[in-house]
Design an enzyme around this catalytic site. Structure first.
Site, PDB file in Angstrom:
ATOM      1  N   SER A 174     -30.424  30.957  66.358  1.00  0.00           N
ATOM      2  CA  SER A 174     -31.086  30.467  65.157  1.00  0.00           C
ATOM      3  C   SER A 174     -32.220  31.388  64.713  1.00  0.00           C
ATOM      4  O   SER A 174     -32.005  32.553  64.424  1.00  0.00           O
ATOM      5  CB  SER A 174     -31.595  29.037  65.409  1.00  0.00           C
ATOM      6  OG  SER A 174     -32.092  28.468  64.223  1.00  0.00           O
ATOM      7  N   HIS A 175     -33.442  30.870  64.683  1.00  0.00           N
ATOM      8  CA  HIS A 175     -34.583  31.630  64.165  1.00  0.00           C
ATOM      9  C   HIS A 175     -35.195  32.591  65.185  1.00  0.00           C
ATOM     10  O   HIS A 175     -36.071  33.377  64.828  1.00  0.00           O
ATOM     11  CB  HIS A 175     -35.672  30.664  63.700  1.00  0.00           C
ATOM     12  CG  HIS A 175     -36.206  29.820  64.822  1.00  0.00           C
ATOM     13  ND1 HIS A 175     -35.560  28.679  65.240  1.00  0.00           N
ATOM     14  CD2 HIS A 175     -37.290  29.969  65.626  1.00  0.00           C
ATOM     15  CE1 HIS A 175     -36.240  28.142  66.243  1.00  0.00           C
ATOM     16  NE2 HIS A 175     -37.288  28.904  66.497  1.00  0.00           N
TER      17      HIS A 175
END
Length: 218
Positions: free
Chosen positions: A101-102
């Site tokens: 993800s991030h």
């Protein structure tokens, strides 16, 4: 207390903390836990994002799933919600998203979905860890060793103009126009591959593109 899984799957630095050996164990234990109540050879989908470590982790997961006796379908680079959707659409027994993800590029992660396309509950993650730590992982094998591996390819779309951060698209299959939010890399990558293949097969000419006022990306 869970040793490997966190609040959203497993996320670690790829090829050090998240080693191929660990990924293999997570895959084989996961295949057992998520399919032990089925009466057929389990089918598991694998999708990933564009991180350079994705293919390394994907290969280790395939090895773990196949060593248990599961069928594997590789979705390639694809957004997480698409994996969840396809799990139900293709009647898979489970699926995995390889993404952090991030987190920054050196990280990668593993997230399991159930056959309903939902993130598995903490209890199942704990059960997977118990199997990993049981010392009996190598003994686990599905009753049917006639396993297979497939590569899946999505339907074909053309990408047009920009609409406030989204892309305007045309579906050749259903003849519909729509707008999508192309999340960081995954959606554009997977659909552009599809468009390239579809254009090659159908040999769409330039006049068709100009008449309909959009451009096919290749």
């Amino acid at each position: 207390m869970r040793k490997y899984f966190g609040t959203d799957g497993i996320r670690r630095i790829a090829n050090t903390e998240l080693s191929p050996e660990l990924v293999y164990k997570v895959a084989k234990a996961g295949a057992y836990v998520l399919s032990k109540h089925t009466d057929h050879t389990p089918t598991i989908l694998i999708g990933r994002d564009t991180r350079i470590s994705g293919t390394l982790i994907e290969s280790a997961m395939v090895a773990g799933f196949l060593s248990y006796g599961a069928n594997v379908k590789l979705l390639g680079v694809i957004p997480t919600p698409a994996v969840a959707y396809l799990t139900r659409k293709l009647n898979a027994d489970a699926s995995v998203v390889i993404s952090a993800s991030h987190n920054t590029y050196e990280f990668n992660g593993i997230k399991y979905f159930s056959n309903k396309g939902m993130k598995i509950p903490d209890t199942l993650e704990e059960e997977i860890e118990e199997v990993m730590e049981s010392g009996k992982l190598e003994e686990l094998t599905d009753y049917n060793n006639d396993y297979q591996i497939f590569k899946w390819f999505p339907n074909c779309f053309a990408f047009g103009g920009d609409l406030g951060g989204n892309h305007f698209c045309y579906n050749f299959i259903t003849n519909e126009y729509f707008a999508v939010d192309c999340c960081t890399g995954g959606l554009e990558y997977s659909y552009c591959k599809a468009v390239s293949l579809y254009k090659f097969i159908k040999n769409w000419d330039k006049q068709f593109e100009e008449e309909n006022n959009y451009e096919i990306w290749t």
